[in-house]
Design an enzyme around this catalytic site. Structure first.
Site, short mmCIF file in Angstrom:
data_model
loop_
_atom_site.label_atom_id
_atom_site.label_comp_id
_atom_site.label_asym_id
_atom_site.label_seq_id
_atom_site.Cartn_x
_atom_site.Cartn_y
_atom_site.Cartn_z
N GLU A 116 0.86 -1.18 0.00
CA GLU A 116 0.00 0.00 0.00
C GLU A 116 0.89 1.23 0.00
O GLU A 116 2.11 1.12 0.16
CB GLU A 116 -0.94 -0.02 1.22
CG GLU A 116 -2.07 -1.03 1.07
CD GLU A 116 -3.00 -1.11 2.26
OE1 GLU A 116 -2.76 -0.40 3.26
OE2 GLU A 116 -3.95 -1.89 2.21
N HIS A 236 -8.98 9.61 3.77
CA HIS A 236 -8.59 8.59 2.79
C HIS A 236 -8.82 9.16 1.40
O HIS A 236 -9.85 9.80 1.15
CB HIS A 236 -9.45 7.32 3.00
CG HIS A 236 -8.86 6.11 2.34
ND1 HIS A 236 -8.89 5.93 0.98
CD2 HIS A 236 -8.23 5.02 2.84
CE1 HIS A 236 -8.30 4.77 0.68
NE2 HIS A 236 -7.89 4.21 1.80
N ARG A 282 -0.46 9.06 2.02
CA ARG A 282 -1.91 9.20 1.91
C ARG A 282 -2.37 10.66 1.90
O ARG A 282 -3.25 11.04 1.13
CB ARG A 282 -2.54 8.44 3.08
CG ARG A 282 -3.97 8.13 2.88
CD ARG A 282 -4.45 7.22 3.97
NE ARG A 282 -4.34 5.83 3.58
CZ ARG A 282 -4.82 4.82 4.31
NH1 ARG A 282 -5.40 5.06 5.46
NH2 ARG A 282 -4.70 3.59 3.89
N HIS A 343 -11.36 9.33 7.50
CA HIS A 343 -11.13 7.89 7.59
C HIS A 343 -10.60 7.45 8.95
O HIS A 343 -11.03 6.42 9.48
CB HIS A 343 -10.12 7.52 6.50
CG HIS A 343 -9.82 6.06 6.38
ND1 HIS A 343 -10.79 5.12 6.11
CD2 HIS A 343 -8.64 5.38 6.49
CE1 HIS A 343 -10.23 3.92 6.05
NE2 HIS A 343 -8.94 4.04 6.30
N ARG A 378 -0.89 8.43 9.67
CA ARG A 378 -0.71 6.98 9.85
C ARG A 378 -0.31 6.29 8.55
O ARG A 378 -0.90 6.56 7.49
CB ARG A 378 -2.04 6.39 10.34
CG ARG A 378 -2.04 4.90 10.54
CD ARG A 378 -3.42 4.47 10.99
NE ARG A 378 -4.41 4.80 9.99
CZ ARG A 378 -4.90 3.95 9.10
NH1 ARG A 378 -4.49 2.70 9.08
NH2 ARG A 378 -5.80 4.34 8.22
C1 SIN Z 1 -7.45 0.74 2.87
O1 SIN Z 1 -7.77 -0.43 2.66
O2 SIN Z 1 -7.15 1.55 2.02
C2 SIN Z 1 -7.49 1.21 4.28
C3 SIN Z 1 -6.36 0.66 5.00
C4 SIN Z 1 -6.04 1.54 6.17
O3 SIN Z 1 -6.72 2.54 6.38
O4 SIN Z 1 -5.06 1.26 6.85
#
Ligand code: SIN
Length: 533
Positions: A116, A236, A282, A343, A378
């Site tokens: 990610e 998010h 993010r 988020h 985070r």
């Molecule tokens: C996501 O699946 O994008 C969220 C994961 C997260 O917020 O850590």
């Protein structure tokens, strides 16, 4: 008023709360889990992406690399020693889940890892493709319901913590299972653990479930606990956008697997804003999308995964595929309309390395805490890891080191007079809640400035006055939630106003630079109303 006693009361039933109860049970300690709605309504259940952890079989990874990624994302406010110690416990925490029976996804029998944003290597474990939270939570619920040491009380909303001389003795709740017969209960405990989740519902656009109204932070603040870093709300980048607004999360894992963000003309735009494009931190991707939305004059951009093999999409993202289909979007062939949404709250109740708050015998686990791991922003999928690690630590501390006053002594509170609580939810209360959420999105959202934050604080004060005059705080559960939302919103706006810089998830258009000194701001009612450092 009924009084019920238990060695440990856990308020909240997401992954953090239930794992704490199960670990306590392993040590022979009984607990009572009290939850606002039911066991399946929480942010854990909705978590799609996964759990970040360094495991020995993942030879491309190391604790130091994970620490480096976490600290980079945290923009100077992650505590390095806490970060290293939490991330180092990831392996043991994952072992716990595997032993409990969580069916992590595997390839050729080996655990599968995905990537990610801002992770330098694939290290995210997942389950059920894009249903990690649900898979873990389902396993924990099954175990909890079979466990003779754990009692569960559903449909109970907290009114306040029972605190005297900075020691917590339990929590006052209202059971509203039967709306015609509200039951007030004093739950007294040697140890009380807040596992109440986050704050997403303070915002009109959010990926969070309705229960995420900042209850634990408000309860702890009112009880005099230290609260920290409230200004850092993570937005998010990608939530599914319908005509009504944001509907549900579109996991970052789609970008991790190669998803491309496109503007109104179909052009890939993410690299215009950051060299890491779709996989930049993010907060950067969120602001990029938000700028692109303003440029395009359309309330969304699109996320395109149509170039991925159909089998990959069906195997990795079965739930997102199904959810988008309900809105007429087939992600195998169509681009997905997405926009940012509130988020995750990085700030919260300050805890030490063992999960203890600044109020004696009051612990906290999960999103409600501020442990020093997430800093100003985070790193994706570090939150479930933090839930697991602090659940382990709190249970171990209670088992081994804590002082257990005999429960018979727990009659220290004079009988509380029953509050005048009612179950009816007037339309005016619903409208006031919506007004607060719209206002928070507008003035305490992705971009902030002093004028907007001052306006927000004035509106919060006006809503508070209206709520007192109209008696909104007597309504169960929404009036009590509204009280918590107002307290938590005020903490966010005060902290955001005080931080005259842009750092991590906080972006001040009037102070766009990072200040040279990285500092935390602590808010604590016991010292005085207002913000203290
Ligand atoms: C996501 O699946 O994008 C969220 C994961 C997260 O917020 O850590």
């Amino acid at each position: 008023m009924e009084i019920k006693k238990a060695p440990v009361i856990i308020v909240g039933s997401g992954i953090a709360g239930l794992l704490t109860a199960l670990k306590l049970s392993d040590a022979g300690v009984s607990s009572l889990v009290v939850t606002k709605t039911h066991l399946k309504e929480n942010s854990s259940w909705m978590a799609q992406g996964g759990i970040a952890a360094v495991l020995p079989e993942n030879t491309s990874d190391s604790i130091e690399l994970h620490v480096k990624d976490t600290i980079y994302a945290g923009a100077g406010l992650s505590d390095e020693s806490i970060t290293r110690s939490v991330l180092s416990e990831g392996f043991l925490a994952i072992q716990d889940l595997i032993k409990l029976g969580v069916p992590f996804d595997r390839v050729d029998g080996k655990l599968a890892f995905t990537k990610e944003a801002a992770h330098s290597t694939p290290r995210i474990l997942h389950a059920g493709g894009d249903a990690t939270g649900r898979s873990v939570q389902d396993t924990l619920i099954r175990k909890t319901l079979q466990d003779p040491h754990i009692e569960v009380l559903e449909a109970c909303v907290a009114v306040g913590l029972m605190v005297r001389d900075n020691r917590c003795y339990g929590v006052h709740v209202v059971n509203y299972e039967n709306p015609d017969n509200l039951q007030q209960v004093i739950l007294m405990a040697q140890h009380t653990i807040l596992a109440t989740g986050g704050i997403g519902r303070l915002y009109s656009q959010t990926t969070n479930p309705p229960i995420a109204t900042g209850d634990g932070i408000a309860l702890a603040y009112e009880a005099g606990a230290k609260i920290q870093d409230m200004e850092f709300v993570q937005f998010h980048p990608t939530a599914f956008r319908s005509e009504r607004g944001v509907e549900f999360l579109i996991s970052e894992a789609l970008r991790g697997e190669g998803g491309i963000l496109r503007d109104i003309s179909g052009r890939a735009f993410a690299r215009d804003y950051h060299p890491d494009g779709e996989l930049a931190p993010r907060d950067v991707v969120t602001r990029s999308i938000s700028s692109q939305i303003r440029k395009d004059g359309r309330p969304f951009v699109t996320l395109d995964i149509t170039h991925l093999p159909v089998e990959t999409i069906e195997h990795r993202f079965p739930n997102i595929l199904k959810a988008c289909q309900q809105f007429g979007v087939d992600i195998r062939t169509d681009q997905i309309p997405v926009s940012p949404a509130a988020h995750y709250g990085m700030g919260g109740v300050v805890v030490d390395t063992l999960g203890q708050t600044s109020v004696q015998n009051l612990y906290a686990v999960g999103e409600v805490i501020s442990s020093g791991l997430h800093g100003a922003n985070r790193l994706a999928s570090n939150s479930l890891l933090e839930c697991l690690v602090f659940a382990r630590r709190v249970a171990a501390h209670i088992e081994t080191y804590s002082e257990n006053l005999p429960l018979e002594l727990f009659n220290v509170f004079p009988a509380l007079s029953e509050s005048k609580l009612v179950s009816h939810q007037p339309e005016a209360l619903k409208a006031a809640i919506q007004q607060l959420r719209d206002m928070m999105w507008q003035y305490a959202g992705i971009l902030r400035d002093a004028d907007g934050l001052k306006q927000a604080l004035a509106m919060i004060a006006a809503l508070e006055k209206e709520a007192h005059q109209a008696g909104y705080f007597h309504y169960v559960p929404q009036g009590l939630e509204f009280r918590n939302m107002l307290i938590t919103s005020r903490l966010i706006c005060e902290a955001a106003l005080l931080r005259e810089e842009s750092r991590g998830a906080q972006y001040r258009t009037d102070f766009p630079e990072l200040s040279p000194e990285a500092r935390h701001y602590v808010q604590q009612k016991r010292l005085a109303e207002g913000v203290r450092q």
